[in-house]
Design a protein around this motif. Sequence first.
Motif, PDB file in Angstrom:
ATOM      1  N   SER A 299       0.823  -1.204   0.000  1.00  0.00           N
ATOM      2  CA  SER A 299       0.000   0.000   0.000  1.00  0.00           C
ATOM      3  C   SER A 299       0.861   1.260   0.000  1.00  0.00           C
ATOM      4  O   SER A 299       0.649   2.182  -0.793  1.00  0.00           O
ATOM      5  CB  SER A 299      -0.926  -0.007   1.219  1.00  0.00           C
ATOM      6  N   ILE A 300       1.840   1.291   0.894  1.00  0.00           N
ATOM      7  CA  ILE A 300       2.700   2.470   0.990  1.00  0.00           C
ATOM      8  C   ILE A 300       3.626   2.568  -0.229  1.00  0.00           C
ATOM      9  O   ILE A 300       3.803   3.645  -0.802  1.00  0.00           O
ATOM     10  CB  ILE A 300       3.518   2.420   2.299  1.00  0.00           C
ATOM     11  N   ALA A 301       4.176   1.433  -0.646  1.00  0.00           N
ATOM     12  CA  ALA A 301       5.089   1.444  -1.792  1.00  0.00           C
ATOM     13  C   ALA A 301       4.375   1.855  -3.072  1.00  0.00           C
ATOM     14  O   ALA A 301       4.942   2.572  -3.906  1.00  0.00           O
ATOM     15  CB  ALA A 301       5.729   0.071  -1.970  1.00  0.00           C
ATOM     16  N   GLY A 302       3.116   1.423  -3.245  1.00  0.00           N
ATOM     17  CA  GLY A 302       2.378   1.796  -4.446  1.00  0.00           C
ATOM     18  C   GLY A 302       2.152   3.290  -4.547  1.00  0.00           C
ATOM     19  O   GLY A 302       2.291   3.891  -5.620  1.00  0.00           O
ATOM     20  N   GLY A 303       1.802   3.919  -3.411  1.00  0.00           N
ATOM     21  CA  GLY A 303       1.641   5.369  -3.410  1.00  0.00           C
ATOM     22  C   GLY A 303       2.965   6.088  -3.616  1.00  0.00           C
ATOM     23  O   GLY A 303       3.050   7.078  -4.354  1.00  0.00           O
ATOM     24  N   TRP A 304       4.010   5.587  -2.956  1.00  0.00           N
ATOM     25  CA  TRP A 304       5.327   6.204  -3.099  1.00  0.00           C
ATOM     26  C   TRP A 304       5.829   6.087  -4.530  1.00  0.00           C
ATOM     27  O   TRP A 304       6.454   7.013  -5.056  1.00  0.00           O
ATOM     28  CB  TRP A 304       6.315   5.515  -2.154  1.00  0.00           C
ATOM     29  N   LEU A 305       5.564   4.960  -5.184  1.00  0.00           N
ATOM     30  CA  LEU A 305       6.098   4.700  -6.519  1.00  0.00           C
ATOM     31  C   LEU A 305       5.617   5.746  -7.518  1.00  0.00           C
ATOM     32  O   LEU A 305       6.408   6.285  -8.302  1.00  0.00           O
ATOM     33  CB  LEU A 305       5.670   3.302  -6.975  1.00  0.00           C
ATOM     34  N   ALA A 306       4.313   6.046  -7.493  1.00  0.00           N
ATOM     35  CA  ALA A 306       3.798   7.057  -8.420  1.00  0.00           C
ATOM     36  C   ALA A 306       4.433   8.413  -8.154  1.00  0.00           C
ATOM     37  O   ALA A 306       4.807   9.141  -9.092  1.00  0.00           O
ATOM     38  CB  ALA A 306       2.282   7.141  -8.294  1.00  0.00           C
ATOM     39  N   GLY A 307       4.568   8.772  -6.869  1.00  0.00           N
ATOM     40  CA  GLY A 307       5.209  10.041  -6.532  1.00  0.00           C
ATOM     41  C   GLY A 307       6.658  10.089  -6.988  1.00  0.00           C
ATOM     42  O   GLY A 307       7.142  11.124  -7.452  1.00  0.00           O
ATOM     43  N   ALA A 308       7.364   8.964  -6.863  1.00  0.00           N
ATOM     44  CA  ALA A 308       8.760   8.912  -7.304  1.00  0.00           C
ATOM     45  C   ALA A 308       8.860   9.088  -8.814  1.00  0.00           C
ATOM     46  O   ALA A 308       9.756   9.781  -9.318  1.00  0.00           O
ATOM     47  CB  ALA A 308       9.382   7.584  -6.881  1.00  0.00           C
ATOM     48  N   PHE A 309       7.948   8.467  -9.557  1.00  0.00           N
ATOM     49  CA  PHE A 309       7.945   8.642 -11.009  1.00  0.00           C
ATOM     50  C   PHE A 309       7.727  10.107 -11.390  1.00  0.00           C
ATOM     51  O   PHE A 309       8.363  10.627 -12.304  1.00  0.00           O
ATOM     52  CB  PHE A 309       6.858   7.778 -11.632  1.00  0.00           C
ATOM     53  N   ILE A 310       6.813  10.769 -10.678  1.00  0.00           N
ATOM     54  CA  ILE A 310       6.539  12.181 -10.961  1.00  0.00           C
ATOM     55  C   ILE A 310       7.774  13.028 -10.667  1.00  0.00           C
ATOM     56  O   ILE A 310       8.151  13.919 -11.450  1.00  0.00           O
ATOM     57  CB  ILE A 310       5.331  12.671 -10.139  1.00  0.00           C
TER      58      ILE A 310
END
Length: 446
Positions: A299-310
């Motif tokens: 859950s946390i990694a999925g949200g972080w991943l999109a932010g990291a891509f941005i």
Amino acid sequence: MMSPPRGSDADRSRQVSGEASTTPRMKIGNYRWRVCAMLLAATTISYIDRQVLGVLAPFLQEKIGWTELQYSSIVTAFQAAYAVGLLCAGAVIDRFGTRIGYALAIGIWSLAAMSHSLATGVISFAVARFALGLGEAGNFPAAIKAVAEWFPQRERALAAGIFNSGSNIGAIVAPLMVPIVAAQWGWQAAFLCTGVLSAIWLIVWLLTYRTPDQEPRLSPQERAHIGAEPEAPTRRVPWSQLLRFRQTWAFAAAKFITDPIWWFFLFWLPKFLHAKYGLGLLELGAPLITIFLMADAGSIAGGWLAGAFIKHGMNVNRARKTAMLICALMVVPVIFAAKASHLWLAVALVGLATAGHQGWSANVYTLTSDLFPRHAVASVVGMGGFAGAVGGMLISTVIGLLLQATGSYVPVFLLAGGAYLVAWLVVQLLVPRLEPAVLSVDAKET
């Protein structure tokens, strides 16, 4: 404090396209993360409440004598109320605000959770589950609206991932707490304990929650950080208008296709582990905790991943969908779980799938704030949640019929493995560029 002026639709489009900001970094406060912690606590309690039945299901099925189909009807009662409640909850929260709307929801589910202790058979359990579903329907619409109120766009996926991880924490706490409480004081005590937790949260929420413009403890820097995006008008948007947009249907379709898989994991995993590997009530803890710890990380990694891509230069459209695709692919191996020769191999496959689901869910929920102004978010989340609950009702009935007839979990795990890729393709077809919906209210005021 006056709200910052709204930007044009072009401004909103530039935000969604992910144009980098030239504003220099400055020290800001972290009060918004305290709000996120409250949302995390509420979601955790909500999932403890609903998971109590799942953990006790093998024991109660033997004690009370439920058939597979009767158990599925009890689960369906919760989902039916959850579906109806989501339609109403989003509108209520948009009308009365996050503070009061959330309080009403958790007040109902606190009483409903405790009422399970009075149940004696299929009908009384179904009534208690129905009431619980009505109350818990307000959790995600209220939490997503709070995130939209308290976080700028680039932080919303992470905030959603953090509070959404409460669903996994609750699913971890439940198999730790419930068997011990049930063994010591009886199964009724397990339901009473979770209701008390909800009541305590309600008191704290009413004493502490305010919107950013009403919170005196918020620093000027953090207030400016939160309000950097254009603020939407507060006028409520009718469902009839929201249903005209492909963006609404994309979110609803994603929920309809994938939410039922999560319901399966939540309500049938203890029964699957009991049936396949012969685990008793006190033996379910370690496998379930492992599975939902993995889900929590996802859950946390999925949200972080999109932010990291941005942050690395992707626009919001590409970042969000890439993260969603990765999460969808993580679920595929679960098709082998029903035939796993060893308990911990099955645990690893299901844990990977739950991690993928929760990472997916964090990004799907954030689609609403990507695609809609703040005043419409709770209603859109409610409509999508309704679609997900309807899908859950359908799969509960199908699972009950399958297990009653064959006793095999193989078809269910096959369905789970492919559902997310199908949902990703549907979202891509409906909203290929994640363009924000321009509502009639917005158009008149720009």
